[in-house]
Design a protein around this motif. Structure first.
Motif, PDB file in Angstrom:
ATOM      1  N   LEU A   1       0.717  -1.463   0.133  1.00  0.00           N
ATOM      2  CA  LEU A   1      -0.031   0.157   0.213  1.00  0.00           C
ATOM      3  C   LEU A   1       0.999   1.248   0.078  1.00  0.00           C
ATOM      4  CD1 LEU A   1      -2.873   1.133   0.593  1.00  0.00           C
ATOM      5  CD2 LEU A   1      -2.003   1.048   3.031  1.00  0.00           C
TER       6      LEU A   1
ATOM      7  N   GLY B   1      -3.044   4.570  -1.335  1.00  0.00           N
ATOM      8  CA  GLY B   1      -4.036   3.430  -1.817  1.00  0.00           C
ATOM      9  C   GLY B   1      -5.078   3.969  -2.492  1.00  0.00           C
ATOM     10  N   THR B   2      -5.406   5.466  -3.610  1.00  0.00           N
ATOM     11  CA  THR B   2      -6.266   5.332  -4.004  1.00  0.00           C
ATOM     12  C   THR B   2      -6.242   4.813  -5.954  1.00  0.00           C
ATOM     13  OG1 THR B   2      -4.607   6.811  -5.758  1.00  0.00           O
ATOM     14  CG2 THR B   2      -5.603   7.640  -3.667  1.00  0.00           C
TER      15      THR B   2
ATOM     16  N   LEU C   1      -7.377   0.740  -2.547  1.00  0.00           N
ATOM     17  CA  LEU C   1      -8.486   1.171  -2.036  1.00  0.00           C
ATOM     18  C   LEU C   1      -9.763   0.910  -3.123  1.00  0.00           C
ATOM     19  CD1 LEU C   1      -6.660   2.177   0.623  1.00  0.00           C
ATOM     20  CD2 LEU C   1      -8.920   2.344   1.728  1.00  0.00           C
ATOM     21  N   VAL C   2      -9.408   2.297  -3.845  1.00  0.00           N
ATOM     22  CA  VAL C   2     -11.094   1.598  -4.921  1.00  0.00           C
ATOM     23  C   VAL C   2     -11.188   0.075  -5.607  1.00  0.00           C
ATOM     24  CG1 VAL C   2     -11.633   2.046  -7.130  1.00  0.00           C
ATOM     25  CG2 VAL C   2     -10.562   4.091  -5.544  1.00  0.00           C
TER      26      VAL C   2
ATOM     27  N   MET D   1     -10.435  -2.050  -3.659  1.00  0.00           N
ATOM     28  CA  MET D   1     -10.583  -3.719  -2.698  1.00  0.00           C
ATOM     29  C   MET D   1     -12.547  -3.347  -2.561  1.00  0.00           C
ATOM     30  SD  MET D   1      -8.529  -2.527  -0.235  1.00  0.00           S
ATOM     31  CE  MET D   1      -9.510  -2.790   1.693  1.00  0.00           C
ATOM     32  N   ARG D   2     -13.095  -1.856  -3.054  1.00  0.00           N
ATOM     33  CA  ARG D   2     -14.291  -1.199  -3.248  1.00  0.00           C
ATOM     34  C   ARG D   2     -15.375  -1.690  -4.416  1.00  0.00           C
ATOM     35  NH1 ARG D   2     -13.585  -1.286   1.381  1.00  0.00           N
ATOM     36  NH2 ARG D   2     -12.757   0.421   2.697  1.00  0.00           N
TER      37      ARG D   2
ATOM     38  N   ASP E   1       1.816  -1.575   4.308  1.00  0.00           N
ATOM     39  CA  ASP E   1       2.053  -0.409   4.295  1.00  0.00           C
ATOM     40  C   ASP E   1       3.690   0.233   4.308  1.00  0.00           C
ATOM     41  OD1 ASP E   1       1.861   2.598   4.009  1.00  0.00           O
ATOM     42  OD2 ASP E   1       0.075   2.416   5.719  1.00  0.00           O
TER      43      ASP E   1
ATOM     44  N   SER F   1      -8.343  14.264  -7.966  1.00  0.00           N
ATOM     45  CA  SER F   1      -8.467  16.103  -7.561  1.00  0.00           C
ATOM     46  C   SER F   1      -7.578  16.658  -6.352  1.00  0.00           C
ATOM     47  CB  SER F   1      -9.625  15.937  -6.395  1.00  0.00           C
ATOM     48  OG  SER F   1      -9.842  14.730  -6.223  1.00  0.00           O
ATOM     49  N   THR F   2      -7.353  16.978  -5.722  1.00  0.00           N
ATOM     50  CA  THR F   2      -6.370  17.731  -4.611  1.00  0.00           C
ATOM     51  C   THR F   2      -6.808  16.792  -3.576  1.00  0.00           C
ATOM     52  OG1 THR F   2      -8.080  19.615  -4.947  1.00  0.00           O
ATOM     53  CG2 THR F   2      -6.651  19.609  -3.477  1.00  0.00           C
ATOM     54  N   GLN F   3      -7.622  16.188  -3.435  1.00  0.00           N
ATOM     55  CA  GLN F   3      -7.732  15.538  -2.334  1.00  0.00           C
ATOM     56  C   GLN F   3      -6.928  14.049  -2.381  1.00  0.00           C
ATOM     57  OE1 GLN F   3     -10.650  17.139  -2.853  1.00  0.00           O
ATOM     58  NE2 GLN F   3     -11.636  17.220  -2.154  1.00  0.00           N
ATOM     59  N   ILE F   4      -7.054  13.815  -4.218  1.00  0.00           N
ATOM     60  CA  ILE F   4      -6.583  12.331  -4.070  1.00  0.00           C
ATOM     61  C   ILE F   4      -4.865  12.949  -4.306  1.00  0.00           C
ATOM     62  CG2 ILE F   4      -6.056  11.266  -6.650  1.00  0.00           C
ATOM     63  CD1 ILE F   4      -8.701  10.674  -5.305  1.00  0.00           C
TER      64      ILE F   4
ATOM     65  N   ARG G   1      -2.601  11.939  -1.318  1.00  0.00           N
ATOM     66  CA  ARG G   1      -1.997  10.788  -1.266  1.00  0.00           C
ATOM     67  C   ARG G   1      -1.823  10.345  -2.147  1.00  0.00           C
ATOM     68  NH1 ARG G   1      -2.715   9.490   3.453  1.00  0.00           N
ATOM     69  NH2 ARG G   1      -3.035   7.187   3.794  1.00  0.00           N
TER      70      ARG G   1
ATOM     71  N   MET H   1     -10.179  14.988 -14.123  1.00  0.00           N
ATOM     72  CA  MET H   1     -10.421  14.059 -13.751  1.00  0.00           C
ATOM     73  C   MET H   1     -10.769  12.123 -14.859  1.00  0.00           C
ATOM     74  SD  MET H   1     -10.866  13.987  -9.846  1.00  0.00           S
ATOM     75  CE  MET H   1     -12.666  12.759  -9.555  1.00  0.00           C
TER      76      MET H   1
END
Ligand code: FAD
Ligand code: FES
Ligand code: FES
Lengths: 292, 159
Positions: free
Chosen positions: A32, A35-36, A39-40, A42-43, A54, A104-107, A110, A193
């Protein structure tokens, strides 16, 4: 089957030990970073249990050094941190732009370049820019450390050359010398995006007369793996990187492409667009090299 | 599944929580700690409703594992107001009617506050790009952008 588990080993040695022991016991394991992707996945497409290892807390994966000869980008460094580093941005604007395109900023807070590469998608935006910059993967595993050129790293859609006991520590990028410039462009149907329809990264070095002495071109999203296109680089070397040379490089990229048709674009469209992107990125790289 | 024990700081308070290894930080905040102000819109990083600050950086809490919060500092929408006093960004969202159903609002406020902390005077393009990872199905964005601009003005010259 087994359960989900999480580990954040404190050292590189203990990380390698953990990866090796879980590989030999048949435990599914996944490294890990930001995780971008993990985690996507995994979901959605891949919910199966696994041991998540990690690697962000390791000192070695957080190294960011800008040396005379080599720029080292640790595998845990988020894109936002790279983008805030003015010196790095001025040395490798194309590579940093390719990382800045991710999400995005959030992505950005990470996502790592290492994760983009290790996810090994045909459309990973940083990969053509890494290839153009002759970047090398610094890998560690049970047999010690090894270096693999990025163009040899991705082996297929979502697969790469690392063994189960190995992970990526960082990327070595030759520092640009003299009049050297890089650029990366992708085409997406939206302005933000989205996944590349095609992408092209170019790095050129010019001599005092403006003649190109070295050039590398990487392309993405137009074959099962991102590709180095040696013929495109060769078409630029020895020229002034003028219209004619750029057209020849573009034609080489189109010839190297073997894309698929999907909702983002047809085979014919992608073949054409990857050439156009190479031409435009080549012109930007040339202008950046001249401005140095 | 073996639960993971996590010690973390949320909105300035030290907290201990047991998480499943595959829980997201969003799951941990909402279900483990009862902080339901942070919303889930997609769980795949696309909508920004789950935005929180992790060690001072804006992230999607749906793309962070709860286990990764160990030793970290997290700031959520619950920590934005000072007691009963709204933060200026919250106040401006109210004044400009920058919300309708409100699901996206906590994420927008956390993200907008993070922007103004690093760039107190952003132009409209900067605001729109910074907030591109926050989706809203109701407002059409204009009122949100105006609210953020007005918050920036207010911070620059408090009334
Ligand atoms: C909303 C959104 C938008 C996105 N937009 C883009 C885009 O425009 N362009 C694009 O290319 N991608 C995009 N992505 C995909 C993703 O963000 C990038 O691929 C990102 O760079 C992955 O980095 P990460 O650190 O988060 O990787 P992770 O999710 O942590 O890992 C990705 C993969 O690499 C492996 N891995 C990671 N680090 C290591 C390591 N050090 N050693 C060995 N293996 C490792 C993991 O096991 C996993 O298989 C987007 C994702 C989201 C959610
Ligand atoms: S819930 Fe996290 S981005 Fe949508
Ligand atoms: S107010 Fe309803 S989604 Fe934004």
């Amino acid at each position: 089957m087994g359960d989900y588990a999480y580990a954040a080993p404190a050292t590189v040695d203990s990380t390698v030990e953990l990866l090796s022991s879980s590989a030999s016991s048949g435990t599914r394991t996944q490294v890990l970073a930001g995780g971008t992707d993990v985690l996507v996945q995994m979901r959605s497409i891949d919910r199966g249990p696994r041991l998540i290892v990690d690697v962000k807390q390791l000192a070695e994966t957080n190294v960011l050094s800008i040396g005379e000869d080599e720029i080292y980008i640790g595998a845990a460094i988020a894109s936002a941190i790279l983008n805030e580093n003015a010196e790095l941005k001025s040395k490798l604007p194309g590579l940093i732009e390719s990382a800045d395109l991710i999400g995005s900023t959030q992505i950005q807070g990470r996502a790592t370049i290492g994760g983009n590469l290790c996810n090994s998608s045909p459309a990973g935006d940083t990969i053509p820019a890494l290839i153009a910059n002759s970047a090398v993967c610094h890998i560690v595993g049970a047999d010690g450390e090894r270096d693999v050129p990025v163009e040899d790293f991705v082996t297929g859609v979502g697969t790469n050359c690392m063994a189960d006991h190995e992970f990526l520590l960082g990327l070595r990028v030759p520092a640009p010398k003299g009049n050297t410039g890089d650029a990366y462009l992708r085409f997406i149907p939206r302005t933000e995006m989205d996944i590349a329809v095609a992408g092209a990264g170019v790095r050129v070095t010019l001599d005092d007369s403006g003649t190109c002495t070295a050039a590398r071109v990487g392309i993405g999203a137009v074959a099962p793996t991102p590709l180095l296109v040696p013929e495109a680089g060769d078409a630029l070397i020895g020229t002034q990187v003028d219209e004619e040379a750029l057209n020849a490089a573009a034609a080489a990229c189109s010839a190297a492409a073997s894309p698929i048709t999907d909702k983002r674009g047809t085979v014919e469209y992608r073949i054409k667009v990857v050439g156009v992107l190479c031409k435009r990125a080549g012109a930007i790289a040339r202008d950046r090299a001249k401005a140095r | 599944m073996a639960k993971v024990h996590v010690s973390t700081t949320v909105n300035g308070q030290p907290m201990d929580v047991l998480v499943e290894p595959n829980d997201s930080l969003l799951d941990t905040l909402r279900d483990g700690l009862g902080l339901t102000g942070t919303k889930e819109g997609c769980a795949t990083g696309d909508c920004g409703a789950c935005s929180v600050m992790l060690d001072g950086r804006l992230v999607c809490s749906c793309l962070v594992l709860g286990a990764e919060a160990e030793g970290k500092t997290i700031d959520t929408i619950e920590g934005v107001a000072d007691g009963d006093g709204l933060h200026v960004v919250q106040q401006k969202f109210l004044e400009h009617a920058a919300l309708q159903c409100g699901i996206c609002t906590p994420g927008f406020i956390v993200a907008a506050k993070a922007l103004l902390e690093r760039d107190p005077n952003p132009d409209e393009t900067t605001i729109r790009y910074w907030l591109a990872g926050n989706l809203c199905r109701c407002t059409g964005y204009d009122k949100i952008v105006r609210a953020v601009q007005d918050a920036a003005n207010e911070l620059a010259s408090p009334a």
